[in-house]
Motif scaffolding. Structure first.
Motif: not given
Length: 133
Positions: A21-29
């Motif tokens: 989840g944290q990796q995907q938030i980083e990917e999204y931002i």
């Protein structure tokens, strides 16, 4: 001209982990169009068990350190919630929402484009408040 809202392919409920989840938030931002002078760090805050879903809360803090002021006077936080439904198939993507500190408005990545001005406004308001105190 049409404006394209940038989003990512979010993981499914089956494949979700706190770290993912944290990796995907980083990917999204990383899709946000903001100046390179902005720095951020993200962290997992907590997990919440609800009747029909499970929610995971994250915070991403933003600031603009400079050579003259390497420790910024204020930061702006963006809060993310990743929600996994207990009633929908776990093969569907997780639902993601985000909001800025001091704002009740909840955004969905697929429905809006993040604005750098939102971060600037939060920081400017904090600095104004600190100066008044």
């Amino acid at each position: 001209t049409e404006y394209v809202i940038k989003n990512i392919q979010w993981t499914t409920g089956n494949d979700f982990t706190v770290e993912r989840g944290q990796q995907q938030i980083e990917e999204y931002i990383s899709t946000w169009e903001i100046h390179e002078s902005w720095l951020h760090w993200s962290e997992f805050l907590r997990e919440e068990e609800l009747k029909y879903s499970k929610r995971y809360y994250y915070r991403v803090r933003w600031s603009v350190p400079t050579r003259r002021k390497p420790i910024p006077r204020a930061t702006a936080s963006v809060y993310f919630i990743t929600e996994i439904s207990k009633t929908k198939p776990a093969t569907l993507p997780v639902e993601v929402f985000f909001s800025l500190e001091s704002s009740r408005l909840i955004h969905r990545p697929e429905q809006c484009q993040f604005r750098e001005k939102w971060l600037k406004d939060v920081i400017e308001n904090k600095i104004i408040l600190m100066e008044r105190l």
